[in-house]
Write a protein that holds these residues in place. Structure first.
Motif, PDB file in Angstrom:
ATOM      1  N   SER A 138       4.907 -36.192 -39.831  1.00  0.00           N
ATOM      2  CA  SER A 138       5.305 -36.862 -41.078  1.00  0.00           C
ATOM      3  C   SER A 138       6.534 -36.140 -41.632  1.00  0.00           C
ATOM      4  CB  SER A 138       4.161 -36.827 -42.097  1.00  0.00           C
ATOM      5  OG  SER A 138       3.779 -35.493 -42.368  1.00  0.00           O
ATOM      6  N   PRO A 139       7.238 -36.746 -42.584  1.00  0.00           N
ATOM      7  CA  PRO A 139       8.442 -36.098 -43.115  1.00  0.00           C
ATOM      8  C   PRO A 139       8.171 -34.677 -43.602  1.00  0.00           C
ATOM      9  CG  PRO A 139       8.344 -38.359 -43.867  1.00  0.00           C
ATOM     10  CD  PRO A 139       7.044 -38.081 -43.173  1.00  0.00           C
ATOM     11  N   MET A 140       9.043 -33.768 -43.228  1.00  0.00           N
ATOM     12  CA  MET A 140       8.892 -32.368 -43.601  1.00  0.00           C
ATOM     13  C   MET A 140       9.107 -32.172 -45.093  1.00  0.00           C
ATOM     14  SD  MET A 140      10.941 -29.061 -42.043  1.00  0.00           S
ATOM     15  CE  MET A 140      12.544 -29.578 -42.636  1.00  0.00           C
ATOM     16  N   HIS A 141       8.319 -31.305 -45.663  1.00  0.00           N
ATOM     17  CA  HIS A 141       8.412 -30.992 -47.082  1.00  0.00           C
ATOM     18  C   HIS A 141       8.980 -29.584 -47.231  1.00  0.00           C
ATOM     19  CE1 HIS A 141       7.131 -29.895 -51.179  1.00  0.00           C
ATOM     20  NE2 HIS A 141       7.063 -31.180 -51.418  1.00  0.00           N
ATOM     21  N   VAL A 142       9.944 -29.426 -48.145  1.00  0.00           N
ATOM     22  CA  VAL A 142      10.599 -28.132 -48.357  1.00  0.00           C
ATOM     23  C   VAL A 142      10.639 -27.827 -49.848  1.00  0.00           C
ATOM     24  CG1 VAL A 142      12.883 -27.032 -48.380  1.00  0.00           C
ATOM     25  CG2 VAL A 142      11.985 -27.944 -46.271  1.00  0.00           C
ATOM     26  N   ARG A 143      10.550 -26.547 -50.160  1.00  0.00           N
ATOM     27  CA  ARG A 143      10.647 -26.079 -51.547  1.00  0.00           C
ATOM     28  C   ARG A 143      11.807 -25.096 -51.648  1.00  0.00           C
ATOM     29  NH1 ARG A 143       8.337 -22.074 -55.180  1.00  0.00           N
ATOM     30  NH2 ARG A 143       7.572 -23.044 -57.108  1.00  0.00           N
ATOM     31  N   VAL A 144      12.768 -25.412 -52.501  1.00  0.00           N
ATOM     32  CA  VAL A 144      13.921 -24.542 -52.741  1.00  0.00           C
ATOM     33  C   VAL A 144      13.721 -23.853 -54.087  1.00  0.00           C
ATOM     34  CG1 VAL A 144      16.426 -24.411 -53.061  1.00  0.00           C
ATOM     35  CG2 VAL A 144      15.461 -26.036 -51.419  1.00  0.00           C
ATOM     36  N   ASP A 145      13.604 -22.546 -54.049  1.00  0.00           N
ATOM     37  CA  ASP A 145      13.412 -21.744 -55.250  1.00  0.00           C
ATOM     38  C   ASP A 145      14.744 -21.059 -55.568  1.00  0.00           C
ATOM     39  OD1 ASP A 145      12.814 -19.782 -57.154  1.00  0.00           O
ATOM     40  OD2 ASP A 145      10.824 -19.402 -56.344  1.00  0.00           O
ATOM     41  N   GLU A 147      15.657 -19.519 -58.357  1.00  0.00           N
ATOM     42  CA  GLU A 147      15.517 -18.241 -59.050  1.00  0.00           C
ATOM     43  C   GLU A 147      15.329 -17.086 -58.073  1.00  0.00           C
ATOM     44  OE1 GLU A 147      12.895 -16.094 -62.601  1.00  0.00           O
ATOM     45  OE2 GLU A 147      12.321 -18.081 -61.868  1.00  0.00           O
ATOM     46  N   HIS A 148      14.498 -17.303 -57.056  1.00  0.00           N
ATOM     47  CA  HIS A 148      14.201 -16.239 -56.093  1.00  0.00           C
ATOM     48  C   HIS A 148      14.995 -16.383 -54.796  1.00  0.00           C
ATOM     49  CE1 HIS A 148      10.570 -16.327 -58.733  1.00  0.00           C
ATOM     50  NE2 HIS A 148      10.796 -15.036 -58.708  1.00  0.00           N
ATOM     51  N   LEU A 149      15.840 -17.416 -54.713  1.00  0.00           N
ATOM     52  CA  LEU A 149      16.746 -17.631 -53.573  1.00  0.00           C
ATOM     53  C   LEU A 149      15.973 -17.717 -52.256  1.00  0.00           C
ATOM     54  CD1 LEU A 149      19.638 -15.181 -54.592  1.00  0.00           C
ATOM     55  CD2 LEU A 149      19.410 -17.623 -55.100  1.00  0.00           C
ATOM     56  N   GLU A 150      14.985 -18.626 -52.232  1.00  0.00           N
ATOM     57  CA  GLU A 150      14.156 -18.819 -51.055  1.00  0.00           C
ATOM     58  C   GLU A 150      13.974 -20.298 -50.749  1.00  0.00           C
ATOM     59  OE1 GLU A 150      11.245 -14.878 -51.339  1.00  0.00           O
ATOM     60  OE2 GLU A 150      10.498 -16.848 -51.989  1.00  0.00           O
ATOM     61  N   VAL A 151      13.921 -20.599 -49.462  1.00  0.00           N
ATOM     62  CA  VAL A 151      13.601 -21.946 -48.983  1.00  0.00           C
ATOM     63  C   VAL A 151      12.312 -21.850 -48.189  1.00  0.00           C
ATOM     64  CG1 VAL A 151      14.352 -23.918 -47.615  1.00  0.00           C
ATOM     65  CG2 VAL A 151      16.041 -22.536 -48.811  1.00  0.00           C
ATOM     66  N   SER A 152      11.290 -22.572 -48.607  1.00  0.00           N
ATOM     67  CA  SER A 152       9.986 -22.475 -47.954  1.00  0.00           C
ATOM     68  C   SER A 152       9.599 -23.808 -47.328  1.00  0.00           C
ATOM     69  CB  SER A 152       8.904 -22.068 -48.965  1.00  0.00           C
ATOM     70  OG  SER A 152       9.241 -20.841 -49.594  1.00  0.00           O
ATOM     71  N   SER A 153       9.036 -23.714 -46.117  1.00  0.00           N
ATOM     72  CA  SER A 153       8.491 -24.881 -45.434  1.00  0.00           C
ATOM     73  C   SER A 153       7.222 -24.439 -44.718  1.00  0.00           C
ATOM     74  CB  SER A 153       9.510 -25.448 -44.438  1.00  0.00           C
ATOM     75  OG  SER A 153       9.696 -24.547 -43.356  1.00  0.00           O
ATOM     76  N   ALA A 154       6.630 -25.328 -43.946  1.00  0.00           N
ATOM     77  CA  ALA A 154       5.363 -25.009 -43.286  1.00  0.00           C
ATOM     78  C   ALA A 154       5.506 -23.891 -42.260  1.00  0.00           C
ATOM     79  CB  ALA A 154       4.801 -26.262 -42.615  1.00  0.00           C
ATOM     80  N   THR A 155       6.707 -23.709 -41.716  1.00  0.00           N
ATOM     81  CA  THR A 155       6.884 -22.714 -40.649  1.00  0.00           C
ATOM     82  C   THR A 155       7.462 -21.391 -41.134  1.00  0.00           C
ATOM     83  OG1 THR A 155       9.071 -23.618 -40.103  1.00  0.00           O
ATOM     84  CG2 THR A 155       7.173 -24.491 -38.899  1.00  0.00           C
ATOM     85  N   GLY A 156       7.713 -21.253 -42.415  1.00  0.00           N
ATOM     86  CA  GLY A 156       8.218 -19.972 -42.894  1.00  0.00           C
ATOM     87  C   GLY A 156       9.099 -20.085 -44.111  1.00  0.00           C
ATOM     88  N   THR A 157       9.657 -18.948 -44.495  1.00  0.00           N
ATOM     89  CA  THR A 157      10.526 -18.858 -45.669  1.00  0.00           C
ATOM     90  C   THR A 157      11.866 -18.253 -45.268  1.00  0.00           C
ATOM     91  OG1 THR A 157       8.652 -18.590 -47.181  1.00  0.00           O
ATOM     92  CG2 THR A 157      10.803 -17.843 -47.965  1.00  0.00           C
ATOM     93  N   ALA A 158      12.925 -18.835 -45.763  1.00  0.00           N
ATOM     94  CA  ALA A 158      14.278 -18.345 -45.480  1.00  0.00           C
ATOM     95  C   ALA A 158      14.930 -17.924 -46.780  1.00  0.00           C
ATOM     96  CB  ALA A 158      15.111 -19.426 -44.794  1.00  0.00           C
ATOM     97  N   ARG A 159      15.681 -16.858 -46.713  1.00  0.00           N
ATOM     98  CA  ARG A 159      16.464 -16.401 -47.850  1.00  0.00           C
ATOM     99  C   ARG A 159      17.840 -17.061 -47.820  1.00  0.00           C
ATOM    100  NH1 ARG A 159      14.561 -13.830 -52.111  1.00  0.00           N
ATOM    101  NH2 ARG A 159      16.507 -12.663 -52.275  1.00  0.00           N
ATOM    102  N   PHE A 160      18.431 -17.236 -48.988  1.00  0.00           N
ATOM    103  CA  PHE A 160      19.813 -17.708 -49.040  1.00  0.00           C
ATOM    104  C   PHE A 160      20.553 -16.993 -50.159  1.00  0.00           C
ATOM    105  CE2 PHE A 160      17.542 -20.565 -51.879  1.00  0.00           C
ATOM    106  CZ  PHE A 160      18.417 -20.827 -52.930  1.00  0.00           C
ATOM    107  N   ALA A 161      21.866 -16.929 -50.032  1.00  0.00           N
ATOM    108  CA  ALA A 161      22.703 -16.230 -51.012  1.00  0.00           C
ATOM    109  C   ALA A 161      23.315 -17.232 -51.987  1.00  0.00           C
ATOM    110  CB  ALA A 161      23.807 -15.450 -50.299  1.00  0.00           C
ATOM    111  N   LEU A 162      23.516 -16.776 -53.209  1.00  0.00           N
ATOM    112  CA  LEU A 162      24.121 -17.600 -54.253  1.00  0.00           C
ATOM    113  C   LEU A 162      24.735 -16.669 -55.282  1.00  0.00           C
ATOM    114  CD1 LEU A 162      24.255 -20.682 -54.930  1.00  0.00           C
ATOM    115  CD2 LEU A 162      22.290 -20.312 -56.427  1.00  0.00           C
ATOM    116  N   SER A 163      25.934 -16.982 -55.728  1.00  0.00           N
ATOM    117  CA  SER A 163      26.557 -16.127 -56.734  1.00  0.00           C
ATOM    118  C   SER A 163      25.754 -16.172 -58.026  1.00  0.00           C
ATOM    119  CB  SER A 163      27.999 -16.580 -57.009  1.00  0.00           C
ATOM    120  OG  SER A 163      28.016 -17.814 -57.707  1.00  0.00           O
ATOM    121  N   ASP A 164      25.826 -15.103 -58.798  1.00  0.00           N
ATOM    122  CA  ASP A 164      25.100 -15.061 -60.072  1.00  0.00           C
ATOM    123  C   ASP A 164      25.548 -16.181 -60.987  1.00  0.00           C
ATOM    124  OD1 ASP A 164      23.670 -12.857 -59.279  1.00  0.00           O
ATOM    125  OD2 ASP A 164      24.991 -11.403 -60.259  1.00  0.00           O
TER     126      ASP A 164
END
Length: 219
Positions: A138-145, A147-164
């Motif tokens: 079924s369509p994959m579900h993702v959560r982009v946080d 504040e904490h600069l994280e992308v979460s899905s069923a297979t894990g969490t990835a960090r990402f960078a963003l300027s303040d």
């Protein structure tokens, strides 16, 4: 723009590297003088064939992805010309975030200044997310946080960078103008100080215009 720190929902996979702004928003949709109706032009040549019929195999034409708020894109997403309409159109289409390993520089600035969240993940994490999307029944579900600069899905969490600055703008619901107005008192203080130090330049344009208007008409 509304305040937010979380973007979540189903993801529409679009594994096309170097998807440029001409493809995201074709030139024929740039004729208006406002932003209205730009959603009709988003990825038009990918969504429709030469006769204007929807391409059934294109991800955003499939019912389960029709309202996807997140796009999973290829490397160098948004390269090409600087048209801001590409960002406005994606937002009107309902897209709130794009995840990719890299973005066109001007597109990135336009997006972040307008509240379209661009999430830059590593090539390894991008491959993992595409693999998850391809294998999910079924369509994959993702959560982009944001504040904490994280992308979460069923297979894990990835960090990402963003300027303040961009992180704070998004969380506080500010576009570029709103972010600038936070410094209004400093801007006014600078203007007053500059005018005091350079009084001959105060209202120079309007003064010149008045003097020109007073000149006699040429014979």
């Amino acid at each position: 723009m509304s305040k937010s720190s979380i973007i979540e929902g189903i993801v529409a996979p679009l594994p096309i590297a170097n998807l440029d702004t001409d493809q995201i928003m074709p030139k024929q949709f740039l004729r208006g003088i406002d932003k209205a109706g730009l959603d009709r032009g988003v990825l038009y040549d990918l969504r429709f064939d030469g006769q204007g019929h929807p391409r059934e195999d294109f991800v955003l034409n499939q019912p389960e992805f029709a309202q996807a708020p997140i796009i999973l894109g290829g490397a160098n997403f948004g390269c090409g010309s600087s048209r801001e309409h590409a960002v406005w159109g994606l937002q009107q289409f309902g897209v709130r975030a794009v995840i990719a390993s890299s973005f066109g520089e001007i597109f990135y600035s336009n997006a972040m200044n307008n509240g379209l969240m661009l999430v830059t993940v590593s090539e390894e994490d991008l491959r993992r997310l595409f693999a998850e999307a391809a294998s999910s029944p079924s369509p994959m579900h993702v959560r982009v946080d944001v504040e904490h600069l994280e992308v979460s899905s069923a297979t894990g969490t990835a960090r990402f960078a963003l300027s303040d600055r961009h992180r704070r703008m998004f969380m506080d619901g500010l576009d570029m103008l709103g972010a600038s107005l936070l410094h209004l008192s400093s801007i006014k203080a600078f203007a007053s100080r500059w005018q005091a130090e350079n009084p001959w330049l105060k209202d120079l344009a309007s003064t010149a215009r008045i003097r020109i208007d007073r000149l006699p008409d040429a014979p």
